[in-house]
Design an enzyme around this catalytic site. Structure first.
Site, PDB file in Angstrom:
ATOM      1  N   SER A 133      29.541  17.412  42.882  1.00 10.38           N
ATOM      2  CA  SER A 133      30.097  18.842  42.832  1.00 10.38           C
ATOM      3  C   SER A 133      30.851  18.828  44.019  1.00 10.38           C
ATOM      4  O   SER A 133      31.264  19.604  44.342  1.00 10.38           O
ATOM      5  CB  SER A 133      28.311  19.578  42.913  1.00 10.38           C
ATOM      6  OG  SER A 133      27.833  19.412  44.284  1.00 10.38           O
TER       7      SER A 133
ATOM      8  N   THR B  53      44.611  59.970  23.749  1.00  8.55           N
ATOM      9  CA  THR B  53      43.227  60.248  23.360  1.00  8.55           C
ATOM     10  C   THR B  53      44.042  59.059  22.005  1.00  8.55           C
ATOM     11  O   THR B  53      44.794  59.256  21.245  1.00  8.55           O
ATOM     12  CB  THR B  53      43.167  61.409  22.808  1.00  8.55           C
ATOM     13  OG1 THR B  53      42.968  61.939  21.700  1.00  8.55           O
ATOM     14  CG2 THR B  53      42.113  62.075  24.315  1.00  8.55           C
ATOM     15  N   HIS B  54      42.800  58.355  21.483  1.00  9.16           N
ATOM     16  CA  HIS B  54      43.219  57.369  20.108  1.00  9.16           C
ATOM     17  C   HIS B  54      44.904  56.520  19.771  1.00  9.16           C
ATOM     18  O   HIS B  54      45.256  56.269  18.967  1.00  9.16           O
ATOM     19  CB  HIS B  54      43.497  57.835  18.693  1.00  9.16           C
ATOM     20  CG  HIS B  54      41.801  58.529  19.170  1.00  9.16           C
ATOM     21  ND1 HIS B  54      40.352  57.730  18.656  1.00  9.16           N
ATOM     22  CD2 HIS B  54      40.670  59.621  19.237  1.00  9.16           C
ATOM     23  CE1 HIS B  54      39.709  59.325  18.582  1.00  9.16           C
ATOM     24  NE2 HIS B  54      39.417  60.584  19.300  1.00  9.16           N
TER      25      HIS B  54
ATOM     26  N   SER C 242      63.093  36.014  27.923  1.00  8.83           N
ATOM     27  CA  SER C 242      62.478  35.591  26.589  1.00  8.83           C
ATOM     28  C   SER C 242      63.486  34.103  26.948  1.00  8.83           C
ATOM     29  O   SER C 242      65.017  34.313  27.285  1.00  8.83           O
ATOM     30  CB  SER C 242      63.350  36.405  25.387  1.00  8.83           C
ATOM     31  OG  SER C 242      62.753  35.310  24.691  1.00  8.83           O
TER      32      SER C 242
ATOM     33  N   LYS D  48      65.311  40.390  26.759  1.00 12.50           N
ATOM     34  CA  LYS D  48      64.487  40.569  26.791  1.00 12.50           C
ATOM     35  C   LYS D  48      63.683  40.796  28.843  1.00 12.50           C
ATOM     36  O   LYS D  48      63.797  40.511  29.435  1.00 12.50           O
ATOM     37  CB  LYS D  48      63.229  40.176  26.516  1.00 12.50           C
ATOM     38  CG  LYS D  48      63.612  39.608  25.236  1.00 12.50           C
ATOM     39  CD  LYS D  48      62.375  40.966  24.335  1.00 12.50           C
ATOM     40  CE  LYS D  48      60.892  41.400  24.491  1.00 12.50           C
ATOM     41  NZ  LYS D  48      60.016  39.945  23.825  1.00 12.50           N
TER      42      LYS D  48
ATOM     43  N   TYR E 219      14.096  25.520  41.816  1.00 12.16           N
ATOM     44  CA  TYR E 219      15.541  24.279  41.652  1.00 12.16           C
ATOM     45  C   TYR E 219      15.695  23.367  40.428  1.00 12.16           C
ATOM     46  O   TYR E 219      14.551  22.484  40.749  1.00 12.16           O
ATOM     47  CB  TYR E 219      15.782  24.043  43.120  1.00 12.16           C
ATOM     48  CG  TYR E 219      17.198  23.649  42.951  1.00 12.16           C
ATOM     49  CD1 TYR E 219      18.734  24.214  42.846  1.00 12.16           C
ATOM     50  CD2 TYR E 219      17.529  21.598  42.872  1.00 12.16           C
ATOM     51  CE1 TYR E 219      19.858  23.775  42.793  1.00 12.16           C
ATOM     52  CE2 TYR E 219      19.361  21.586  42.728  1.00 12.16           C
ATOM     53  CZ  TYR E 219      19.686  22.646  42.410  1.00 12.16           C
ATOM     54  OH  TYR E 219      21.100  22.159  42.355  1.00 12.16           O
TER      55      TYR E 219
ATOM     56  N   LYS F  96      28.315  27.477  41.306  1.00  9.84           N
ATOM     57  CA  LYS F  96      29.679  28.105  42.173  1.00  9.84           C
ATOM     58  C   LYS F  96      30.768  27.808  41.321  1.00  9.84           C
ATOM     59  O   LYS F  96      31.551  28.831  41.740  1.00  9.84           O
ATOM     60  CB  LYS F  96      29.459  27.175  43.254  1.00  9.84           C
ATOM     61  CG  LYS F  96      28.028  26.836  44.293  1.00  9.84           C
ATOM     62  CD  LYS F  96      27.857  25.223  44.275  1.00  9.84           C
ATOM     63  CE  LYS F  96      26.905  25.737  45.430  1.00  9.84           C
ATOM     64  NZ  LYS F  96      25.447  25.282  43.894  1.00  9.84           N
TER      65      LYS F  96
END
Length: 431
Positions: free
Chosen positions: A7, A138-139, A266, A272, A306, A314
């Site tokens: 580890s 909204t929507h 692009s 772009k 443990y 981690k």
């Protein structure tokens, strides 16, 4: 198995916390008479030397020593024979639990600083365009007019809650497990309160905060999950912010101009200007959420205390810290140089349909029940669509046939300044 089980490739980032914990533990051992003054001094000197080696990236990490703890212990042993006494009354179980709690306190403070940076960038932008109207949606359909300031402050609210969440994770991490040993502590005269104070695990009055149960202290991974959950929530909020920015940056909206340094072109189409920075933030959100799921699945079936499975706890939190920290920095720097196109924002917000609800409110003030007012305005909208007109361009004759309450001044409803002035109340986009 050596490669499979190591580890140190990822837990070496705990080296500073491990050395800090070892110095606190050594100080306590000296205090209770288990180390002489001379032994402590040689250990202290060796630990400071190791700290410098770790900081300068000159420490020689060895895979065959498995983890950060054994690497540092063996390196310290090469500097002083007293190192053999350092592990007195300590297990790698409570050692790593202590390291991680120190890590989480620092990690949360780091992310809180990042959140503050993103909030300040948004606040600066909100101030500059405080009263610039844009459509609210909204929507993903135009709903009512808001302002750039109001919209950005909504994102600031969500980040403020994230800031509070990380503060709570710090509070929960601020408890010292050192002295719990592998499971049941030690028969030696350890002073857990002293080492807790030495390492900064104290309350607001400076009193030591220690874990009350040795089994829970080494088995508990709640802080990992809380941290990953707080990071996931913050990533979700950044992703929603990113989606707004991506939409606003599109040709169809054209509300915002993102700085060139945070966009790309692009490989094929020269015109772009792609919002890659925000697309990456949106994409990394799945990664951060996946880290939370990773932890939950790893922990869910483990007996106390443990188990080696917990070595896998981690990488997910390290990754969430790194990805979220970078995302917050990108948001702050990008928005610090972003600009809004005032003409396009105002043109979009000038759509009279955005104020259809205000017209319903006008009828309510004239004594019409809201449900009836809602229905009447709906009829007007349909009529305007049939005649290919905007709402205020309907004739008085057409309007009077729908409602007798729509008198000569009803078109004043479609003034944006009036609309915002009447929303000068808490939670609303008034100036």
């Amino acid at each position: 198995m050596q490669v499979f089980g190591e580890s140190v490739s990822f837990d070496k980032r705990l080296a500073g916390y491990d050395l800090q914990g070892s110095l606190g533990h050594a100080s306590m051992l000296k205090s209770v008479g288990l180390l002489t003054e001379e032994e402590f001094s040689s250990i202290e000197k060796g630990i400071h030397e190791l700290m410098e080696e770790v900081k300068s990236d000159s420490f020689p990490w060895k895979l065959d020593l498995e983890d950060v703890h054994m690497n540092l212990e063996q390196a310290l042993k090469a500097k002083t024979d007293a190192a053999d006494k350092l592990h007195t009354g300590r297990s790698r179980n409570d050692q790593v639990a202590t390291d991680m709690r120190l890590f989480f306190k620092d990690a949360c403070n780091h992310l809180k600083t990042g959140i503050e940076g993103a909030m300040l960038a948004m606040l600066s932008l909100a101030r500059e365009y405080a009263t610039l109207p844009i459509p609210g949606y909204t929507h993903l359909q135009r709903a009512q007019p808001v302002t750039v300031g109001h919209h950005l402050l909504a994102h600031i609210e969500s980040l403020g809650r994230d800031h509070e969440r990380f503060s709570r994770v710090i509070e929960h991490a601020n408890v010292c497990p050192l002295g719990s040993g592998a499971i049941a502590g030690s028969t030696l005269p350890l002073d857990r309160e002293l080492v807790a104070k030495t390492l900064g695990f104290v309350d607001e009055n400076g009193e030591a905060r220690i874990t009350p149960n040795g089994m829970d202290a080494v088995a508990d991974r709640d802080i990992f999950v809380e941290f990953a959950a707080a990071a996931s929530m913050c990533a979700l909020h950044l992703s929603r912010l990113a989606e707004d920015m991506i939409l606003w940056n599109s040709s169809e909206f054209g509300f915002i101009i993102l700085p060139d340094a945070f966009t790309t072109g692009s490989s094929l189409m020269p015109q772009k200007k792609n919002p890659d920075s925000f697309e990456l933030i949106r994409g990394k959100t799945g990664r951060v959420i996946g880290n939370l799921t990773n932890l939950l699945v790893t922990i869910k079936g483990l007996p106390l205390t443990y188990n080696r499975d917990l070595q896998e706890d981690k990488p997910p939190v390290f990754d969430s810290l790194d990805q979220l920290g970078q995302s917050l920095a990108v948001v702050a720097e990008c928005l610090n140089s972003a600009e809004f196109d005032r003409e396009k924002c105002l043109a979009a917000a000038s759509d009279p349909l955005l104020l259809a609800t205000d017209l319903a409110d006008y009828l309510v003030e004239a004594g019409v029940p809201f449900r009836q007012a809602h229905h009447l305005v709906g009829r007007l909208v349909s009529l305007a669509e049939e005649k290919n007109l905007s709402l205020p361009n309907l004739s008085d004759e057409d309007v009077s046939e729908v409602s007798e309450h729509l008198t000569g001044d009803w078109r004043e409803v479609f003034n944006l300044e009036r609309a915002f002035a009447k929303r000068e109340k808490p939670g609303m986009p008034g100036p």
